[in-house]
Each structure stands twice: as C-alpha cells, then as structure tokens.
Design a protein around this motif. Structure first.
Motif, PDB file in Angstrom:
ATOM      1  N   PRO A 567     -12.257 -60.530 -63.454  1.00 40.74           N
ATOM      2  CA  PRO A 567     -11.974 -61.576 -62.406  1.00 40.74           C
ATOM      3  C   PRO A 567     -12.506 -61.070 -61.107  1.00 40.74           C
ATOM      4  N   GLU A 608      -9.226 -55.395 -58.388  1.00 36.77           N
ATOM      5  CA  GLU A 608      -8.667 -55.288 -60.457  1.00 36.77           C
ATOM      6  C   GLU A 608      -7.312 -53.955 -59.449  1.00 36.77           C
ATOM      7  N   ASN A 611      -4.700 -54.195 -57.660  1.00 34.18           N
ATOM      8  CA  ASN A 611      -4.134 -54.554 -58.346  1.00 34.18           C
ATOM      9  C   ASN A 611      -2.677 -54.410 -58.623  1.00 34.18           C
ATOM     10  N   TYR A 618      -4.331 -64.052 -57.049  1.00 39.89           N
ATOM     11  CA  TYR A 618      -5.405 -64.805 -57.318  1.00 39.89           C
ATOM     12  C   TYR A 618      -5.311 -66.087 -56.862  1.00 39.89           C
TER      13      TYR A 618
END
Ligand SMILES: *[C@@H]1O[C@H](CO)[C@@H](O)[C@H](O)[C@H]1NC(C)=O
Ligand SMILES: *[C@@H]1O[C@H](CO)[C@@H](O)[C@H](O)[C@H]1NC(C)=O
Ligand SMILES: *[C@@H]1O[C@H](CO)[C@@H](O)[C@H](O)[C@H]1NC(C)=O
Ligand SMILES: *[C@@H]1O[C@H](CO)[C@@H](O)[C@H](O)[C@H]1NC(C)=O
Ligand SMILES: *[C@@H]1O[C@H](CO)[C@@H](O)[C@H](O)[C@H]1NC(C)=O
Length: 662
Positions: A567, A608, A611, A618
């Motif tokens: 993402p 990412e 995370n 997000y």
C-alpha cells in the motif's frame, strides 16, 4: 523514459577519473570531518515526481535488503533535534548524503547496485558543482533582477505560419510557435499516413504466440511546451496518436494524452470508434470521441447506399451514416487542431473527430511547438490566428524579491508539521507561486507549520547561481547536493525526512511537489483525527496495486518480483509521522533501506516495514488529489502557477473551489 544505464557508457578513462576524484573526495571528507564538523547542514531535493501509474515501470531498488529483521525503535540512531539546541546552519545543504560511503554497501555487481552507482555519481558531480559555486562569489552579479509585472519585454510573433513538407522536415518536424497559441488559434496539417511496416518489438501491442512481428502504422502529433523548462523533456501539452492498424486492442484507435514533467496522464483518452456516452463531460459542447465505423459493427458498409437512397426518397429514418476511421494508409488527410474555450478540438477532413479538455493547468501560450513524427508524410502545415506577443519567458523574471515572501525563521519549539516540497532548479515560477499562495497561510507565517523546497543542482551553472541567490534571499530552499536526475528523486524524499526530524523537529512530515496546492489547515485537522501516539501514514493510498506485466507499461519480474505493490500513498501529497521518518533515516544510514525508483512506492515499502514492529494507522482519502483538482480537495496536483494563485484567492474568500481554467 530515461533509464539508469551507466556501465556501458562510461569509458575506462572516465572510470579512472572517477576513481581519482573519489580519492580526492575521501581526503576532502576526512579533512572536513576533522576540521569543520557540522558545517554542512540541511539538504534538499529536486524534481516533483508523482509516479503517475501509466509510466514505464521502475528499475530495481538501489539497495538490496539484507533481510535482517527490522530493529526499529530499539536503537534510535537518529535523534530528534532537541528544541533550543538548533544550529544556525550557515549553508543550506542537506547533510544526509555527505557520507558517500553510504552507497558502498552491497558492493556487488548486480543490478540493484545501479541506482547506487547513479546516486554516487550524481553526488560527486553535485559536490563539484557546489564547490565551484562557492568559489566564485565575486563574479556573481545580480542576475536576478526585481522586475515589475509591467515588464515591457515582449516578443513579436507572426500571426500565421505556412510551411511546406520539406521545410517542416528540415526543421526536424517541429513547427515553432514562439508566442504559443491563443483562443481560436488553429493549425492544419496536410499529410498522409505511410503504409504499415512490420515491427518486431511493437511498443503498442504484444505479439501473439507464434508471431514474430506485427504490422504497425502509427504517428503522433504533439503540442509541446518548448520554453517551459530546460534539463527535462518538454511537456507534451497535447499528444495525439492515431494507430491505424490498432494496438493491443486490435482495432484502429486514437490515443490522446498529456505528459507533464515527464509523467503521462494516468488515463489517456482512447477513441476506439464508439461515441462518448451522452452523459459524459463534453468540451465546448463537443463529445470527446466521435463514432466511426468498426469492422465489428452490425451495419456493413454497403448498406450505406441503401440508406442514402432511403433518405433521398423521403424515408427519413436511418440517417446515422457512419464514417470510417479518419486515417487511411497512403491517403491524404487534412487535420485541423484548434484551441477552444475548454479544450482542443481535432477534426479531419472537416469532420470533428475528438476533443480533449485542457488538463494540467497549462496556459495556451505555453504550447510553443507542434511536433509530428512516425509513419506519416507531411505535405504542408498552416498555423493561423496565432497571438502576436508573449510575455518574457526568462525564468528568473518570475522571482519577486520582497521581504513578505521570505520564509519566517525556524521556531525553537517543536513544529506540528513540516512540509517538504520537491522542486527543480529551474522551477523559479513554480516556487514563487507557492510562496505567494498557500505558503502565506497563517499557520506557516506563524511557524506552526514549516515548509522548505528541496532542490538538487542543475547542469547549468547560471541556474545554480540563481538558485543559490534565491535560497539565500528567501531562506526556504534546501539544496540536496547532487546533480539533478529524474531517477534519483527518492533521495530528495530521504533528505526531507532527515531535515524534518533533525533540523525542524517536526511531529509529522509531509511530502509534496511544487505543483501541489496544499490546504494547510486541513492537513492539521486530518493529523489530529489520528490518536496522538499512533504512527500515521496519510494520503491517497493505493491498496493492492497490481504490477502490470503486459502491455505498454509492463514491469518485468526482475524489476518487481511481487504481484502487487505494498500500500502506498500517491506522491503529490502524503504525511508520515516523525517516528517513521526517523526509522527511514536510520535504516538509510545503516544501509538497510531499499530504494525504488518510484518515490511513492518506496515510501509504501518503508512504511510497511516499519509497521511490522509498530502498527501504523493508514488513512486513505481521495481528496489528496493525484490528477488535478476535485471538489472538497485537500491537496490539488498539476496546478500551474496561475492556478495556485487562483486557488489561494478562492480560499481567502472562504471558498475552496477548484480553478480548472485553461
Ligand atoms: C560513513 O558511512 C560508513 C558506512 O555506513 C561508516 O562506516 C562511516 O563511519 C561513515 N563515516 C562518517 C564520517 O560518518
Ligand atoms: C516597480 O513598481 C513599483 C511600484 O509597485 C514602482 O515604484 C517602481 O518604480 C517600479 N519599477 C520599475 C523599474 O518600473
Ligand atoms: C522598456 O521600457 C523602458 C522605459 O520605459 C525603455 O527604456 C526600454 O527601452 C524598454 N525596453 C524594451 C525592450 O522595449
Ligand atoms: C496510546 O495512548 C493510550 C492511552 O494513553 C495507550 O493506552 C496506548 O497503549 C497508546 N498506544 C501506543 C501505540 O503507544
Ligand atoms: C500493519 O500491521 C498490522 C499488525 O501487525 C497488520 O494487521 C496490518 O495488516 C499491517 N498493515 C499493512 C498495510 O501492512
């Protein structure tokens, strides 16, 4: 698109030279680190890159990941500048890349190291340029003159131009329109498409199994902005590309698009023979695509005669005669492109074929060249109703040296938001428009939000000299000392992270481009919606964006092995929290950071990874507009200087609407 190709082009002597230079540089570095530590503070970046997706796909990341598990927060290698301990930087240079051995990691020869090599070379070239700049202060007479808008320098241009085919080809198929176009200008091209020829590697289609070539006949006609920038390809304000034998769709098609800052519009207009839907937006009342006869149409062409006859004898029913595809190999065409109120209109043989709305905030006078190329013979060109004058294009005339446009000094307190704006050396007008528009926001004038431009060095010495003066005067430019290179934009993003945490001590960091309009108070509101202690990543986020494997924009598995990208927020405007920025800079400094040519995908990758050790919130919104401006926008992109001022005016009137003017 440009690719990073280094080795085969670097002759041995140059390698030697580079080695020599590197040695010198090392000595210099050592000297500097002993003598004047910390003299190089702050750095800066360069070209706005929003990676519009229909772009040739990325080359590999720079650094190979050694897959050691991320240790994020345990070793805060990068510390926040504590408020009050701020150093007054004497030079506005990014500190991040000062240690060039940063790119020596993974000393292998695989292609991952290509981006490294490119970075290293660009940094070395940049350092040289910077030293030269530093050494000739004396000679730096004011090149930047403070000019009033009543500058009386205008060019005088012919109102019409006629060229024969041979004159046109002698000018490399470029008709220059020194004063651009104006409302009602029109250009007529008389030509004929050439016969199709076999192509072994057709870029517009993929070969079927067993085929080893394809018959292709296509040409392009472009309105280009020749004087807008230097050092990068001119923007293609209108790109008109008929493909007579079809492309991957298998049918004759006309593709129309724009390309701004070397990025193609995300969605080309494709006329494939169907008329545009009646409810679709029109351009000056004209449909974007007219219908033409397709070979899969229910009415074969020979029924034409019957229908004509029916009409003649008074039966009025069937009168929607369908014209064939407007271009035929070997047959003469007369094509006219004219500039309307809302867009360009193109007709062939007197019939309207397509209309293309003005898209990216260009003004008509920026279209200063008509270019034709491909499978076409041009017999003559006529341009008429052209404007006879044009304001001066000299970029430095855009600078207005008034105190009120200078950046306020850095505050001692922690800053809520730092906005790093990617810019390029010669984007004087763009920067000036930002200073006069959203950078006048109260939150910025009171230093609750801080903004800086990140600019790399340009190949042209005069541009650098002007840039340096601009930086000295306005105090809002951070120079990232590498030779500006479109492939290395990601380095500017790194510099933004570093500056945001080290120099500004910001809680959140935003990245945008110099053609992004930012509604500053909305950014703060959006940040406040996230719980205070959460890490955040806010923007127009692409989830499960599939990597295209075939067609025009194919990416090879080598370039990107996975099926989808992580993402990632679109590049023209996104926000991360400072802990993520710290992580990125620490990873970079310990050479564990993957760099991908697409700056926004890179950021998605980094977040990412972050995370996996601390959850990131997000936040996705389409209001961070990637292609233009939409109602209720938070950020608008592709905004020309003129549109910036218009958007700002509207906001001042309490009316945050778009300015979709020409
Ligand atoms: C430069 O980077 C290398 C590799 O990360 C590191 O070993 C070295 O200590 C750094 N040099 C300086 C002066 O920071
Ligand atoms: C520029 O404009 C200012 C007022 O806005 C005026 O006082 C000044 O004389 C002008 N300069 C020139 C060179 O025209
Ligand atoms: C601009 O105007 C000034 C005074 O009004 C004049 O002296 C100068 O020659 C003009 N420049 C041009 C290029 O016309
Ligand atoms: C954020 O703060 C809340 C309340 O202070 C706490 O319960 C929560 O664990 C914190 N979250 C993180 C990720 O630190
Ligand atoms: C982030 O991490 C959380 C928990 O570890 C996980 O559920 C989530 O899918 C991750 N998000 C992304 C976008 O990777």
């Amino acid at each position: 698109m440009k690719r990073v190709k280094l080795d085969p082009l670097v002759p041995v002597t140059r390698l030697k030279l580079i080695q020599g230079l590197m040695t010198l540089l090392l000595v210099y570095l050592l000297f500097m680190s002993l003598q004047i530590p910390l003299i190089f503070k702050t750095g800066n970046g360069f070209v706005p890159v929003d990676q519009a997706l229909p772009m040739p796909r990325p080359r590999p990341l720079l650094v190979k990941n050694d897959e050691s598990e991320p240790k994020l927060l345990d070793k805060p290698r990068v510390s926040h500048r504590s408020p009050g301990r701020r150093m007054r930087e004497t030079k506005r240079l990014s500190a991040l890349f000062f240690n060039e051995s940063i790119f020596d990691a993974v000393g292998s020869v695989d292609e991952f190291s290509l981006l490294h090599k490119a970075s290293k070379e660009a940094l070395m070239a940049g350092k040289k340029l910077w030293e030269e700049l530093e050494s000739d202060k004396i000679q730096a007479n004011p090149i930047i003159v403070n000019r009033n808008s009543t500058d009386n320098r205008t060019e005088h241009c012919p109102t019409s131009i006629t060229l024969t085919g041979s004159e046109f080809s002698a000018r490399n198929w470029m008709l220059e329109l020194p004063c651009g176009l104006t409302l009602g200008s029109h250009i007529t091209v008389v030509g004929s498409p050439r016969w199709a020829h076999p192509e072994k590697d057709p870029k517009i289609a993929s070969l079927l199994e067993g085929e080893n070539e394809l018959m292709v006949s296509q040409f392009l006609m472009e309105l280009q902005g020749l004087k807008t920038v230097d050092g990068e390809d001119p923007p293609r304000i209108l790109h008109f590309n008929p493909r007579l034998k079809g492309d991957w769709s298998g049918k004759p098609v006309i593709e129309i698009n724009t390309c701004y800052r070397m990025h193609w519009g995300r969605t080309p207009l494709r006329c494939e023979g169907w008329s545009s839907d009646t409810d679709e937006e029109t351009v000056d009342g004209q449909v974007k695509c007219e219908r033409w006869l397709r070979d899969d149409d229910p009415y074969p062409e020979d029924s034409k005669a019957t229908r004509w006859l029916n009409r003649l004898i008074g039966r009025k029913k069937e009168i929607d005669y369908q014209w064939p595809f407007p271009f035929v190999e070997g047959k003469l065409f007369v094509l006219t492109v004219s500039a309307g109120l809302e867009g360009y209109h193109i007709s062939v043989g007197g019939r309207h074929i397509t209309s293309f709305p003005y898209r990216t905030g260009f003004v008509l006078e920026e279209a200063t060249g008509l270019y034709l190329n491909g499978d076409v013979d041009v017999h003559s060109i006529f341009a008429a109703s052209l404007p006879s004058s044009h304001p001066s294009f000299a970029p430095q005339h855009h600078l207005e040296m008034f105190k009120k446009w200078q950046a306020p000094p850095l505050p001692n307190a922690q800053v809520e938001l730092f906005i790093g704006v990617l810019s390029a050396g010669n984007h004087f007008a763009e920067r000036m428009a930002l200073r006069k528009s959203w950078m006048q926001h109260k939150l910025i004038r009171t230093s609750e939000v801080v903004t800086r431009f990140f600019v790399a060095l340009n190949g042209r010495r005069e541009t650098n000299m002007e840039l340096k003066k601009e930086a000295d005067y306005f105090g809002d430019i951070v120079i990232v000392p590498y030779m500006d290179n479109y492939d290395l934009v990601v380095l500017k993003t790194l510099a933004i992270c570093e500056y945001g945490i080290q120099t500004v001590a910001a809680k959140n960091i935003m990245k945008c481009d110099d053609d992004t309009f930012v509604r500053v108070e909305v950014m703060i509101e959006e940040i406040k919606k996230v719980p205070r202690n959460r890490s955040l990543y806010i923007g127009n986020i692409n989830y499960l964006h599939r990597v295209l494997r075939s067609g025009k924009w194919a990416v090879t598995f080598e370039e990107w092995p996975e099926e989808v990208y992580p993402p990632y927020a679109n590049g023209p405007g996104y926000i991360i929290s400072s802990d993520i920025a710290q992580f990125i800079v620490a990873e970079f400094q310990s050479q564990k950071l993957n760099l991908f040519k697409m700056e926004d995908v890179s950021m998605g990758m980094w977040v990412e990874k972050f995370n996996t050790s601390k959850p990131v919130q997000y936040v996705h919104s389409l209001n961070y507009c990637q292609s233009g401006c939409i109602e209720d926008y938070f950020t608008a992109h592709y905004q020309s200087p003129r549109q910036m001022l218009c958007l700002w005016d509207k906001i001042q009137q309490g009316n945050p609407e778009c300015c979709n003017m020409r």
